[in-house]
Scaffold this active site. Structure first.
Site, PDB file in Angstrom:
ATOM      1  N   HIS A  24       0.815  -1.230   0.000  1.00 54.20           N
ATOM      2  CA  HIS A  24       0.000   0.000   0.000  1.00 54.20           C
ATOM      3  C   HIS A  24       0.850   1.282   0.000  1.00 54.20           C
ATOM      4  O   HIS A  24       0.752   2.148   0.868  1.00 54.20           O
ATOM      5  CB  HIS A  24      -1.074   0.006   1.081  1.00 54.20           C
ATOM      6  CG  HIS A  24      -0.651  -0.306   2.493  1.00 54.20           C
ATOM      7  ND1 HIS A  24       0.288   0.415   3.167  1.00 54.20           N
ATOM      8  CD2 HIS A  24      -1.061  -1.262   3.345  1.00 54.20           C
ATOM      9  CE1 HIS A  24       0.432  -0.075   4.388  1.00 54.20           C
ATOM     10  NE2 HIS A  24      -0.370  -1.104   4.502  1.00 54.20           N
ATOM     11  N   HIS A  78      -3.434  -8.539  15.701  1.00 49.81           N
ATOM     12  CA  HIS A  78      -3.639  -7.384  14.812  1.00 49.81           C
ATOM     13  C   HIS A  78      -4.541  -7.822  13.659  1.00 49.81           C
ATOM     14  O   HIS A  78      -4.339  -8.887  13.076  1.00 49.81           O
ATOM     15  CB  HIS A  78      -2.264  -6.921  14.299  1.00 49.81           C
ATOM     16  CG  HIS A  78      -2.278  -5.775  13.352  1.00 49.81           C
ATOM     17  ND1 HIS A  78      -3.238  -4.796  13.346  1.00 49.81           N
ATOM     18  CD2 HIS A  78      -1.411  -5.441  12.347  1.00 49.81           C
ATOM     19  CE1 HIS A  78      -2.961  -3.914  12.394  1.00 49.81           C
ATOM     20  NE2 HIS A  78      -1.868  -4.289  11.770  1.00 49.81           N
ATOM     21  N   GLU A  80      -5.186  -6.259  10.683  1.00 49.29           N
ATOM     22  CA  GLU A  80      -4.932  -5.883   9.285  1.00 49.29           C
ATOM     23  C   GLU A  80      -4.794  -7.146   8.422  1.00 49.29           C
ATOM     24  O   GLU A  80      -4.300  -8.184   8.867  1.00 49.29           O
ATOM     25  CB  GLU A  80      -3.667  -5.006   9.171  1.00 49.29           C
ATOM     26  CG  GLU A  80      -3.570  -4.365   7.790  1.00 49.29           C
ATOM     27  CD  GLU A  80      -2.562  -3.204   7.702  1.00 49.29           C
ATOM     28  OE1 GLU A  80      -1.817  -2.959   8.660  1.00 49.29           O
ATOM     29  OE2 GLU A  80      -2.554  -2.550   6.640  1.00 49.29           O
ATOM     30  N   ASP A  82      -3.022  -8.429   6.153  1.00 49.53           N
ATOM     31  CA  ASP A  82      -1.827  -9.246   5.909  1.00 49.53           C
ATOM     32  C   ASP A  82      -1.636 -10.293   7.005  1.00 49.53           C
ATOM     33  O   ASP A  82      -0.867 -11.238   6.835  1.00 49.53           O
ATOM     34  CB  ASP A  82      -0.560  -8.380   5.746  1.00 49.53           C
ATOM     35  CG  ASP A  82      -0.383  -7.336   6.818  1.00 49.53           C
ATOM     36  OD1 ASP A  82      -1.379  -6.863   7.379  1.00 49.53           O
ATOM     37  OD2 ASP A  82       0.771  -6.972   7.106  1.00 49.53           O
ATOM     38  N   HIS A 145       0.089  -0.401  15.098  1.00 45.76           N
ATOM     39  CA  HIS A 145      -0.239   0.865  14.501  1.00 45.76           C
ATOM     40  C   HIS A 145      -1.721   1.011  14.182  1.00 45.76           C
ATOM     41  O   HIS A 145      -2.126   1.979  13.517  1.00 45.76           O
ATOM     42  CB  HIS A 145       0.600   1.081  13.216  1.00 45.76           C
ATOM     43  CG  HIS A 145       0.235   0.126  12.102  1.00 45.76           C
ATOM     44  ND1 HIS A 145      -0.277   0.567  10.910  1.00 45.76           N
ATOM     45  CD2 HIS A 145       0.244  -1.191  12.026  1.00 45.76           C
ATOM     46  CE1 HIS A 145      -0.516  -0.473  10.127  1.00 45.76           C
ATOM     47  NE2 HIS A 145      -0.201  -1.540  10.779  1.00 45.76           N
ATOM     48  N   TYR A 192      10.745   0.585   8.004  1.00 45.46           N
ATOM     49  CA  TYR A 192       9.438   0.174   8.517  1.00 45.46           C
ATOM     50  C   TYR A 192       8.921   1.219   9.516  1.00 45.46           C
ATOM     51  O   TYR A 192       7.773   1.653   9.461  1.00 45.46           O
ATOM     52  CB  TYR A 192       9.550  -1.211   9.183  1.00 45.46           C
ATOM     53  CG  TYR A 192       8.211  -1.846   9.401  1.00 45.46           C
ATOM     54  CD1 TYR A 192       7.660  -2.706   8.455  1.00 45.46           C
ATOM     55  CD2 TYR A 192       7.456  -1.550  10.526  1.00 45.46           C
ATOM     56  CE1 TYR A 192       6.409  -3.259   8.637  1.00 45.46           C
ATOM     57  CE2 TYR A 192       6.210  -2.106  10.712  1.00 45.46           C
ATOM     58  CZ  TYR A 192       5.695  -2.961   9.767  1.00 45.46           C
ATOM     59  OH  TYR A 192       4.441  -3.497   9.947  1.00 45.46           O
ATOM     60  N   HIS A 225       6.542  -9.396  10.862  1.00 49.52           N
ATOM     61  CA  HIS A 225       7.220  -9.288   9.563  1.00 49.52           C
ATOM     62  C   HIS A 225       8.729  -9.404   9.771  1.00 49.52           C
ATOM     63  O   HIS A 225       9.279  -8.810  10.703  1.00 49.52           O
ATOM     64  CB  HIS A 225       6.972  -7.931   8.899  1.00 49.52           C
ATOM     65  CG  HIS A 225       5.553  -7.679   8.521  1.00 49.52           C
ATOM     66  ND1 HIS A 225       4.921  -8.348   7.494  1.00 49.52           N
ATOM     67  CD2 HIS A 225       4.628  -6.821   9.026  1.00 49.52           C
ATOM     68  CE1 HIS A 225       3.684  -7.909   7.376  1.00 49.52           C
ATOM     69  NE2 HIS A 225       3.477  -6.985   8.294  1.00 49.52           N
TER      70      HIS A 225
HETATM   71 FE1  FEO Z   1      -0.460  -3.627  10.115  1.00 49.91          FE
HETATM   72 FE2  FEO Z   1       1.514  -6.105   8.989  1.00 49.91          FE
HETATM   73  O1  FEO Z   1      -0.077  -5.189   9.245  1.00 49.91           O
END
Ligand code: FEO
Length: 397
Positions: A24, A78, A80, A82, A145, A192, A225
């Protein structure tokens, strides 16, 4: 890629995405990983899942350790996509007894997936649950985040599963930071931070204080990640402290775009003059650099200088893109200035100044405009502006 044992009875079972190049708007030219962790205990627990198209990798990796159907608990640190894209299929397959999430996580899961029948168990900071031999506790990390974000901590293993925090977008066969070059990992961790977490720096300062207050004994930080910090996670904790305190150095970032090279020539003259005063200068032409790489350089720069010619009474589109991106990531405590060439109306500098002021960037100079192609006198003005910028930076040391 194969399962990796990260602690006794705890395994990395995530997926490696070698091909992703755009996250994104963030350039992931080294790919990334979607980390998920499996704790084998009386209650077998899966921490986070993966992007929807990596569901089979996740299931394959889990199957190397245990039949997926035997998983009892699922922790969603989380929401999100991904980390949850494959959640409906995983939940359908494993039918977990409980799904742990934060209060905001519950809301986010419901509004993303619209499954009212999932066995959600809402946990708050300080709550803990026994998995058998291991004790799992939770720490809400709102806005790090997303509002739903939380950490999971296993005291017996001194393991912090940290969701997006402390992560890096690096695809690799290695799983631990100490298996590759530390500087390389820190560069990606900085990118990041700059592109995902920068605007939440104040929250990160509070989080680091909370972690210190709780006296959490941590010898491994496993993010969602990239590579896992083991042994001594001080490298990344120290870096997060520095970045979230918005520590800068005598460094100027010159970001510019050009139509017929006049603004580029001004940029080089300004940058050269700054450099001659002993201040580090990084030059970034927007035509050939990605916004997210430039953003990384913003982190420790004391001054941000922008150059654009005037196009259709405005600024060049790539400059508009970058200023919009930068504004969202909320730089604080920076100095700034604008410059650019023009043909007849020449509003670009005014527009850039307004954008900088809106972001709270302190203007060093009203800005420098040059009509069409710079003359010797114009270059002298560029050099004078560079000297003024360097002095302002040195004065702020
Ligand atoms: Fe905020 Fe890796 O997703």
């Amino acid at each position: 890629m194969g399962v990796t044992k990260i602690k006794d009875d705890i395994y990395w079972v995530g997926a490696v995405d070698w091909d992703i190049r755009d996250f994104h708007g963030y350039s992931t030219y080294k790919g990334t990983t979607y980390n998920a962790y499996l704790a084998m205990d009386e209650k077998i627990t899966l921490f986070d899942t993966v992007k929807s198209n990596f569901k089979d990798d996740l299931l394959y990796h889990i199957s190397e350790v245990v039949e997926p159907e035997k998983i009892d608990y699922l922790v969603v640190n989380h929401v999100e996509m991904d980390h949850t894209g494959c959640l409906p299929e995983i939940i359908e397959r494993i039918k977990p007894e409980k799904i742990f999430c934060s209060p905001m996580g519950e809301k986010a899961l419901k509004s993303h997936f619209h499954h009212e029948d999932w066995p959600l168990v809402v946990v708050k900071s300080g709550d803990s649950v026994s998995l058998g031999k291991k004790t799992l506790s939770f720490l809400e990390t709102r806005m790090l985040h997303w509002p739903d974000s939380m950490f999971s901590y296993i005291a017996e293993d001194k393991l912090l599963i940290s969701s997006d925090a402390f992560g890096q977008h690096i695809a690799s066969t290695e799983r631990f930071v100490d298996e590759i070059e530390l500087g390389e990992v820190l560069r990606h961790a900085a990118k990041y931070y700059a592109n995902i977490l920068h605007l939440f720096s104040q929250n990160i300062q509070k989080l680091l204080a909370t972690v210190a207050e709780l006296k959490l004994d941590i010898d491994m930080i496993a993010p969602d990640h990239g590579l896992i910090w083991r042994g001594n996670p001080a490298d990344i904790l120290t870096a997060y402290d520095r970045w979230s305190r918005r520590e800068t150095r005598d460094k100027v970032l010159v970001v510019y775009d050009s139509m017929w090279k006049s603004t580029a020539k001004m940029a080089l003259a300004i940058g050269g003059a700054i450099s001659r005063r002993g201040v580090d200068v990084k030059m970034y032409n927007l035509a050939v650099n990605h916004r997210s790489d430039i953003m990384t350089e913003v982190l420790d720069s004391r001054a941000l200088i922008f150059g654009s010619p005037t196009l259709n009474n405005g600024i060049l589109p790539r400059m508009a893109d970058f200023l919009c991106y930068l504004k969202g990531l909320r730089p604080k405590g920076k100095l700034g200035a604008a410059f650019g060439s023009f043909g007849w109306s020449g509003e670009a500098v005014k527009h850039m100044n307004s954008a900088l002021e809106e972001m709270g960037i302190e203007l060093i100079d009203p800005g420098l405009r040059v009509k069409n192609v710079p003359t010797v006198d114009d270059f002298d003005q560029c050099k004078a502006l560079g000297g003024k910028i360097a002095q302002a930076v040195l004065d702020g040391s």
